[in-house]
Design a protein around this motif. Structure first.
Motif, PDB file in Angstrom:
ATOM      1  N   THR A 106     -16.528  42.997  59.012  1.00 17.93           N
ATOM      2  CA  THR A 106     -16.838  43.017  60.505  1.00 17.93           C
ATOM      3  C   THR A 106     -15.420  42.226  61.125  1.00 17.93           C
ATOM      4  N   LEU A 107     -14.982  41.264  60.482  1.00 17.07           N
ATOM      5  CA  LEU A 107     -13.954  40.681  60.972  1.00 17.07           C
ATOM      6  C   LEU A 107     -12.513  41.144  60.957  1.00 17.07           C
ATOM      7  N   GLY A 108     -12.289  42.377  60.139  1.00 13.43           N
ATOM      8  CA  GLY A 108     -11.287  43.116  60.331  1.00 13.43           C
ATOM      9  C   GLY A 108     -10.343  42.783  59.322  1.00 13.43           C
ATOM     10  N   ILE A 109     -10.608  41.780  58.498  1.00  8.18           N
ATOM     11  CA  ILE A 109      -9.896  41.422  57.377  1.00  8.18           C
ATOM     12  C   ILE A 109      -9.460  42.523  56.306  1.00  8.18           C
ATOM     13  N   SER A 110     -10.525  43.258  55.922  1.00  2.61           N
ATOM     14  CA  SER A 110     -10.336  44.322  54.873  1.00  2.61           C
ATOM     15  C   SER A 110      -9.240  45.367  55.532  1.00  2.61           C
ATOM     16  N   SER A 111      -9.395  45.608  56.794  1.00  4.76           N
ATOM     17  CA  SER A 111      -8.361  46.471  57.407  1.00  4.76           C
ATOM     18  C   SER A 111      -7.072  46.064  57.603  1.00  4.76           C
ATOM     19  N   GLY A 112      -6.844  44.698  57.785  1.00  6.72           N
ATOM     20  CA  GLY A 112      -5.536  43.932  57.827  1.00  6.72           C
ATOM     21  C   GLY A 112      -4.951  44.065  56.246  1.00  6.72           C
ATOM     22  N   ALA A 113      -5.771  44.091  55.270  1.00  7.42           N
ATOM     23  CA  ALA A 113      -5.259  44.288  54.074  1.00  7.42           C
ATOM     24  C   ALA A 113      -4.784  45.667  53.523  1.00  7.42           C
ATOM     25  N   ILE A 115      -3.837  47.789  55.919  1.00  4.65           N
ATOM     26  CA  ILE A 115      -2.362  47.792  56.522  1.00  4.65           C
ATOM     27  C   ILE A 115      -1.349  47.437  55.738  1.00  4.65           C
ATOM     28  N   GLY A 116      -1.382  46.173  55.235  1.00  4.84           N
ATOM     29  CA  GLY A 116      -0.528  45.651  54.181  1.00  4.84           C
ATOM     30  C   GLY A 116      -0.207  46.591  53.280  1.00  4.84           C
ATOM     31  N   ALA A 117      -1.117  47.016  52.335  1.00 10.56           N
ATOM     32  CA  ALA A 117      -1.050  47.937  51.474  1.00 10.56           C
ATOM     33  C   ALA A 117      -0.337  49.357  51.851  1.00 10.56           C
ATOM     34  N   VAL A 118      -0.821  49.802  52.935  1.00  7.40           N
ATOM     35  CA  VAL A 118      -0.050  51.292  53.464  1.00  7.40           C
ATOM     36  C   VAL A 118       1.367  50.833  53.829  1.00  7.40           C
ATOM     37  N   ILE A 119       1.451  49.934  54.296  1.00  7.99           N
ATOM     38  CA  ILE A 119       2.887  49.570  54.600  1.00  7.99           C
ATOM     39  C   ILE A 119       3.819  49.428  53.488  1.00  7.99           C
ATOM     40  N   THR A 120       3.388  48.779  52.208  1.00  6.01           N
ATOM     41  CA  THR A 120       4.021  48.804  51.204  1.00  6.01           C
ATOM     42  C   THR A 120       4.395  49.879  50.591  1.00  6.01           C
ATOM     43  N   LEU A 121       3.235  50.893  50.365  1.00  7.69           N
ATOM     44  CA  LEU A 121       3.444  52.050  49.896  1.00  7.69           C
ATOM     45  C   LEU A 121       4.243  53.204  50.851  1.00  7.69           C
ATOM     46  N   PHE A 122       4.114  53.162  52.039  1.00 10.78           N
ATOM     47  CA  PHE A 122       4.911  54.031  52.765  1.00 10.78           C
ATOM     48  C   PHE A 122       6.321  53.937  52.913  1.00 10.78           C
ATOM     49  N   PHE A 123       6.696  52.611  53.035  1.00 12.24           N
ATOM     50  CA  PHE A 123       8.144  52.006  53.120  1.00 12.24           C
ATOM     51  C   PHE A 123       8.651  51.761  51.777  1.00 12.24           C
ATOM     52  N   GLY A 124       7.889  52.055  50.836  1.00  9.47           N
ATOM     53  CA  GLY A 124       8.256  51.383  49.063  1.00  9.47           C
ATOM     54  C   GLY A 124       8.906  50.028  49.208  1.00  9.47           C
ATOM     55  N   ILE A 125       8.310  49.207  49.952  1.00  8.72           N
ATOM     56  CA  ILE A 125       8.951  47.745  49.905  1.00  8.72           C
ATOM     57  C   ILE A 125       8.605  47.370  48.230  1.00  8.72           C
ATOM     58  N   SER A 126       9.584  46.473  47.937  1.00  7.06           N
ATOM     59  CA  SER A 126       9.632  45.883  46.755  1.00  7.06           C
ATOM     60  C   SER A 126       9.988  44.282  46.972  1.00  7.06           C
ATOM     61  N   LEU A 127       9.258  43.286  46.765  1.00  8.31           N
ATOM     62  CA  LEU A 127       9.848  41.979  46.923  1.00  8.31           C
ATOM     63  C   LEU A 127      10.475  41.534  45.575  1.00  8.31           C
ATOM     64  N   VAL A 137       0.275  41.277  46.765  1.00  8.65           N
ATOM     65  CA  VAL A 137       0.854  40.100  47.439  1.00  8.65           C
ATOM     66  C   VAL A 137       0.920  40.343  48.968  1.00  8.65           C
ATOM     67  N   LEU A 138       1.499  41.455  49.366  1.00  7.44           N
ATOM     68  CA  LEU A 138       1.529  41.907  50.873  1.00  7.44           C
ATOM     69  C   LEU A 138       0.089  42.030  51.293  1.00  7.44           C
ATOM     70  N   SER A 139      -0.627  42.794  50.444  1.00 10.86           N
ATOM     71  CA  SER A 139      -1.992  42.877  50.970  1.00 10.86           C
ATOM     72  C   SER A 139      -2.851  41.549  51.243  1.00 10.86           C
ATOM     73  N   ILE A 140      -2.750  40.661  50.172  1.00  8.02           N
ATOM     74  CA  ILE A 140      -3.134  39.191  50.582  1.00  8.02           C
ATOM     75  C   ILE A 140      -2.543  38.301  51.929  1.00  8.02           C
ATOM     76  N   LEU A 141      -1.220  38.447  51.977  1.00  6.98           N
ATOM     77  CA  LEU A 141      -0.620  38.089  53.026  1.00  6.98           C
ATOM     78  C   LEU A 141      -0.949  38.661  54.591  1.00  6.98           C
ATOM     79  N   PHE A 142      -1.028  39.891  54.478  1.00  5.84           N
ATOM     80  CA  PHE A 142      -1.855  40.640  55.825  1.00  5.84           C
ATOM     81  C   PHE A 142      -3.338  40.399  56.132  1.00  5.84           C
ATOM     82  N   ALA A 143      -3.971  40.267  54.912  1.00  9.51           N
ATOM     83  CA  ALA A 143      -5.335  39.668  55.265  1.00  9.51           C
ATOM     84  C   ALA A 143      -5.275  38.260  55.738  1.00  9.51           C
ATOM     85  N   PHE A 144      -4.603  37.349  55.132  1.00  2.40           N
ATOM     86  CA  PHE A 144      -4.489  36.037  55.807  1.00  2.40           C
ATOM     87  C   PHE A 144      -4.072  35.857  57.149  1.00  2.40           C
TER      88      PHE A 144
END
Length: 167
Positions: A106-113, A115-127, A137-144
């Motif tokens: 309802t709050l959109g937090i799952s959608s934010g997480a 988005i973080g996962a999709v951005i990580t996969l699409f751009f091939g980000i590796s910290l 980690v990026l999914s949790i950060l985007f959810a937060f």
């Protein structure tokens, strides 16, 4: 209005704890027992008791012991911990927002997480520091970040509504 039976049951909290604990133990034993190889409940109790108290059971089958201790028991315990964590997170959302209907969807937090996962996969980000754990980690950060955004937005709207009532 609550029914008399419900009020009586809710007043007896000791009975509720006993029933809940018994249900938990029975469901855990059934979760360990049922599978491709069926293991009887007394054998499960004997295997777990032998592992806890470090004694050698006479009738313990090594295959059953391996299945219980290496595969099924860790999965059942992890499932219980995940369920408890989700319950605590849901209660925290509802308590923080003072709304019994609040949940991550309802709050959109799952959608934010997501988005973080999709951005990580699409751009091939590796910290560099987290390596293989970049996606969670990026999914949790985007959810937060989504939680912070929703709380900021809700407070801002609440202030604006209060100001309009004053004028």
């Amino acid at each position: 209005m609550q029914k008399p039976f419900i009020r009586t049951f809710l007043n007896n909290k000791g009975l509720a704890y006993i029933i809940s604990t018994a249900f938990l133990i029975i469901s855990m034993l059934l979760g360990i027992s049922i599978g491709t190889v069926s293991i009887p409940v007394p054998a499960i109790i004997e295997i777990i008791g032998a592992e806890i108290f470090r004694f050698q059971g006479e009738g313990i089958d090594s295959m059953h012991e391996s299945i219980v201790m290496d595969i099924r028991l860790p999965r059942v315990l992890l499932a219980g911990l995940v369920g408890a964590s989700l319950a605590i997170a849901g209660a925290a959302f509802q308590g923080l927002l003072r709304n019994p209907l609040a949940d991550p969807y309802t709050l959109g937090i799952s959608s934010g997480a997501s988005i973080g996962a999709v951005i990580t996969l699409f751009f091939g980000i590796s910290l560099p520091l987290v390596g293989a754990f970049t996606l969670p980690v990026l999914s949790i950060l985007f959810a937060f970040a989504t939680v912070l955004f929703v709380l900021f937005f809700a407070r801002r709207v609440d202030r604006l509504l209060r100001l309009r009532r004053l004028y």
